[in-house]
Design a protein around this motif. Structure first.
Motif, PDB file in Angstrom:
ATOM      1  N   ALA A 283       0.831  -1.198   0.000  1.00 47.50           N
ATOM      2  CA  ALA A 283       0.000   0.000   0.000  1.00 47.50           C
ATOM      3  C   ALA A 283       0.869   1.253   0.000  1.00 47.50           C
ATOM      4  N   SER A 284       0.379   2.282  -0.641  1.00 50.88           N
ATOM      5  CA  SER A 284       1.089   3.553  -0.668  1.00 50.88           C
ATOM      6  C   SER A 284       0.788   4.343   0.607  1.00 50.88           C
ATOM      7  N   LYS A 285       1.420   5.498   0.746  1.00 48.88           N
ATOM      8  CA  LYS A 285       1.201   6.350   1.921  1.00 48.88           C
ATOM      9  C   LYS A 285      -0.260   6.802   1.993  1.00 48.88           C
ATOM     10  N   VAL A 286      -0.787   7.241   0.857  1.00 47.85           N
ATOM     11  CA  VAL A 286      -2.178   7.719   0.824  1.00 47.85           C
ATOM     12  C   VAL A 286      -3.143   6.580   1.120  1.00 47.85           C
ATOM     13  N   GLN A 287      -2.915   5.409   0.527  1.00 50.62           N
ATOM     14  CA  GLN A 287      -3.774   4.260   0.790  1.00 50.62           C
ATOM     15  C   GLN A 287      -3.725   3.858   2.261  1.00 50.62           C
ATOM     16  N   THR A 288      -2.556   3.906   2.861  1.00 48.11           N
ATOM     17  CA  THR A 288      -2.417   3.577   4.285  1.00 48.11           C
ATOM     18  C   THR A 288      -3.202   4.554   5.148  1.00 48.11           C
ATOM     19  N   ILE A 289      -3.156   5.824   4.783  1.00 50.22           N
ATOM     20  CA  ILE A 289      -3.889   6.835   5.550  1.00 50.22           C
ATOM     21  C   ILE A 289      -5.391   6.597   5.478  1.00 50.22           C
ATOM     22  N   PHE A 290      -5.905   6.347   4.267  1.00 50.29           N
ATOM     23  CA  PHE A 290      -7.353   6.224   4.098  1.00 50.29           C
ATOM     24  C   PHE A 290      -7.886   4.839   4.481  1.00 50.29           C
ATOM     25  N   LYS A 291      -7.078   3.824   4.365  1.00 50.14           N
ATOM     26  CA  LYS A 291      -7.551   2.464   4.629  1.00 50.14           C
ATOM     27  C   LYS A 291      -7.210   1.965   6.035  1.00 50.14           C
ATOM     28  N   VAL A 292      -6.183   2.538   6.645  1.00 47.22           N
ATOM     29  CA  VAL A 292      -5.731   2.040   7.950  1.00 47.22           C
ATOM     30  C   VAL A 292      -5.820   3.116   9.029  1.00 47.22           C
ATOM     31  N   ILE A 293      -5.152   4.246   8.797  1.00 44.43           N
ATOM     32  CA  ILE A 293      -4.999   5.249   9.857  1.00 44.43           C
ATOM     33  C   ILE A 293      -6.322   5.922  10.202  1.00 44.43           C
ATOM     34  N   LEU A 294      -7.024   6.445   9.199  1.00 40.59           N
ATOM     35  CA  LEU A 294      -8.282   7.146   9.480  1.00 40.59           C
ATOM     36  C   LEU A 294      -9.352   6.231  10.076  1.00 40.59           C
ATOM     37  N   PRO A 295      -9.582   5.025   9.523  1.00 38.52           N
ATOM     38  CA  PRO A 295     -10.568   4.142  10.177  1.00 38.52           C
ATOM     39  C   PRO A 295     -10.196   3.779  11.612  1.00 38.52           C
ATOM     40  N   THR A 296      -8.908   3.575  11.872  1.00 43.66           N
ATOM     41  CA  THR A 296      -8.475   3.218  13.217  1.00 43.66           C
ATOM     42  C   THR A 296      -8.655   4.377  14.200  1.00 43.66           C
ATOM     43  N   SER A 297      -8.474   5.593  13.714  1.00 44.56           N
ATOM     44  CA  SER A 297      -8.565   6.772  14.587  1.00 44.56           C
ATOM     45  C   SER A 297      -9.957   7.410  14.578  1.00 44.56           C
ATOM     46  N   LEU A 298     -10.958   6.703  14.039  1.00 40.31           N
ATOM     47  CA  LEU A 298     -12.289   7.296  13.896  1.00 40.31           C
ATOM     48  C   LEU A 298     -12.894   7.683  15.238  1.00 40.31           C
ATOM     49  N   ASN A 299     -12.717   6.843  16.258  1.00 39.94           N
ATOM     50  CA  ASN A 299     -13.284   7.172  17.578  1.00 39.94           C
ATOM     51  C   ASN A 299     -12.698   8.472  18.128  1.00 39.94           C
ATOM     52  N   GLY A 300     -11.396   8.672  17.953  1.00 39.94           N
ATOM     53  CA  GLY A 300     -10.770   9.908  18.407  1.00 39.94           C
ATOM     54  C   GLY A 300     -11.256  11.123  17.629  1.00 39.94           C
ATOM     55  N   ILE A 301     -11.446  10.941  16.322  1.00 40.58           N
ATOM     56  CA  ILE A 301     -11.948  12.043  15.498  1.00 40.58           C
ATOM     57  C   ILE A 301     -13.367  12.415  15.919  1.00 40.58           C
ATOM     58  N   ILE A 302     -14.194  11.400  16.199  1.00 40.03           N
ATOM     59  CA  ILE A 302     -15.561  11.664  16.652  1.00 40.03           C
ATOM     60  C   ILE A 302     -15.557  12.393  17.993  1.00 40.03           C
ATOM     61  N   SER A 303     -14.657  12.001  18.889  1.00 43.55           N
ATOM     62  CA  SER A 303     -14.546  12.698  20.176  1.00 43.55           C
ATOM     63  C   SER A 303     -14.173  14.164  19.973  1.00 43.55           C
ATOM     64  N   ALA A 304     -13.268  14.426  19.030  1.00 45.48           N
ATOM     65  CA  ALA A 304     -12.878  15.805  18.729  1.00 45.48           C
ATOM     66  C   ALA A 304     -14.061  16.597  18.181  1.00 45.48           C
ATOM     67  N   ILE A 305     -14.854  15.964  17.305  1.00 46.98           N
ATOM     68  CA  ILE A 305     -16.019  16.644  16.733  1.00 46.98           C
ATOM     69  C   ILE A 305     -17.050  16.953  17.817  1.00 46.98           C
ATOM     70  N   ILE A 306     -17.240  16.020  18.756  1.00 45.77           N
ATOM     71  CA  ILE A 306     -18.189  16.249  19.848  1.00 45.77           C
ATOM     72  C   ILE A 306     -17.737  17.426  20.713  1.00 45.77           C
ATOM     73  N   LEU A 307     -16.434  17.492  21.000  1.00 44.31           N
ATOM     74  CA  LEU A 307     -15.902  18.643  21.744  1.00 44.31           C
ATOM     75  C   LEU A 307     -16.135  19.935  20.974  1.00 44.31           C
ATOM     76  N   ALA A 308     -15.942  19.871  19.650  1.00 44.34           N
ATOM     77  CA  ALA A 308     -16.139  21.056  18.815  1.00 44.34           C
ATOM     78  C   ALA A 308     -17.592  21.495  18.811  1.00 44.34           C
ATOM     79  N   ILE A 309     -18.516  20.540  18.771  1.00 44.08           N
ATOM     80  CA  ILE A 309     -19.941  20.888  18.800  1.00 44.08           C
ATOM     81  C   ILE A 309     -20.279  21.634  20.083  1.00 44.08           C
TER      82      ILE A 309
END
Length: 283
Positions: free
Chosen positions: A176-202
Motif C-alpha cells: 500500500a502507498s502512503k495515501v492508501q495507508t492513511i485512508f484504509k488504515v490510519i483514518l478508520p483506526t482513529s475514527l473514535n478519536g476524530i468523533i470525540s474531537a467533533i463532539i468537543l467542537a460541537i
C-alpha cells in the motif's frame, strides 16, 4: 510497604474526590436548569417564531440558526483539521518549522473568543462583505471554524499518536502507498478519536455567543440560508438573560437553556450513530 499503601490510598482519595466533584457539579447544573425550564417547554415554544412583545413566543428561528451554524462550521473546520493533523504527524519532520506551527496552534487555543469575534467582524463582515453578505451565518461559521481548529487539530493529532506503527508497517509491507495507508488504515483506526474531537467542537460551537454577536448578528427572523443573519440559541439566551426583567422572560430563558442542553445531547448522539455506521461499513 505500609507507607506506599498509605500514599496510594491518599492519591486514590484525591482522584475519587475530583471525579465526584466534577460529576456532581454537572448533575446539579443540569437538574437545576431542567427543573426551571422543562415545565415551560411546549410544542408551541419549539415551533413558533419569536416576538419581543410576546413573552410566550417561540424559538424556532434560533433553533434553525443554531443547526445551520453547527453544520456549516463543522463542514469547514473538520476537513481542514484532519488534514492538518495528518500533515503534522504523518508527513512533517520534527524541526523548527513544526515546533513553530505547534506553538501557534497552542497559542490560538488560548485566545479569548471575543478576540476571534473582533477578527471575524473585521475580516468576514467588513472586508469580505460582498462574499459573506456581512452579518450572516456564513460569517459566524467562518469565525467559529478558525476558533475551534486548534482544539480539533490537537485532539486528532493525539489520536494519531496512539496508532501503533506496526499497522503502518504492515500496510506498507502489503504494497500500500502512503495515501492508501492513511485512508484504509490510519483514518478508520482513529475514527473514535476524530468523533470525540467533533463532539468537543460541537459543544464549543453551541456554547459561544461573543463571536456570533459580532459576526452573525441578532436577527430573530427565520434564516433563509447561510447568507442570512441569525441568532443562535446561545445568543438568544444572552438576550433573554440581559432583558429578563419579568417572570415570563426568565422562564423563557430557562426554557431556552433546556432546549440548548437537549440539542447538544441530540447532536452528540447523532454524531456517534453516524460514526458507528461508518465503522461497520469500513469494517
Amino acid at each position: 510497604m505500609k507507607k506506599r499503601t498509605i500514599m496510594d490510598g491518599i492519591q486514590y482519595l484525591f482522584i475519587f474526590l475530583a471525579s465526584a466533584i466534577s460529576i456532581i457539579s454537572l448533575v446539579v447544573i443540569i437538574v437545576f436548569v431542567l427543573r426551571k425550564g422543562l415545565s415551560h417547554v411546549s410544542w408551541d415554544f419549539l415551533t413558533n417564531s419569536f416576538s419581543p412583545s410576546d413573552p410566550n413566543s417561540g424559538i424556532l428561528p434560533m433553533l434553525v440558526g443554531t443547526l445551520y451554524t453547527v453544520g456549516v462550521t463543522l463542514l469547514i473546520a473538520t476537513p481542514i483539521s484532519i488534514c492538518s493533523a495528518l500533515y503534522l504527524h504523518e508527513y512533517a519532520k520534527a524541526n523548527k518549522i513544526t515546533e513553530v506551527i505547534r506553538f501557534a496552534i497552542d497559542g490560538l487555543a488560548s485566545v479569548p473568543s471575543i478576540v476571534y469575534g473582533l477578527f471575524g467582524f473585521s475580516l468576514f463582515v467588513t472586508i469580505l462583505q460582498p462574499f459573506t453578505n456581512g452579518y450572516s451565518i456564513l460569517s459566524g461559521s467562518l469565525t467559529l471554524s478558525i476558533m475551534i481548529l486548534p482544539v480539533l487539530i490537537k485532539t486528532i493529532e493525539e489520536t494519531l499518536k496512539t496508532i501503533p506503527n506496526e499497522l503502518r508497517e504492515a500496510s506498507y509491507a502489503l504494497g500500500a502507498s502512503k495515501v492508501q495507508t492513511i485512508f484504509k488504515v490510519i483514518l478508520p483506526t482513529s475514527l473514535n478519536g476524530i468523533i470525540s474531537a467533533i463532539i468537543l467542537a460541537i459543544g464549543r460551537i453551541v456554547s459561544e455567543s461573543a463571536p456570533l454577536l459580532l459576526t452573525a448578528g441578532m436577527v430573530y427572523y427565520m434564516p433563509e440560508g447561510i447568507f442570512s443573519s441569525s441568532r443562535t440559541l446561545t445568543t438568544h439566551l444572552y438576550y433573554l438573560a440581559s432583558e429578563g426583567v419579568s417572570d415570563e422572560q426568565r422562564a423563557q430563558a430557562f426554557a431556552t437553556a433546556t432546549i440548548l442542553i437537549l440539542v447538544i445531547v441530540a447532536l452528540n448522539l447523532i454524531v456517534k450513530l453516524v460514526a458507528r455506521r461508518i465503522q461497520k461499513k469500513v469494517g
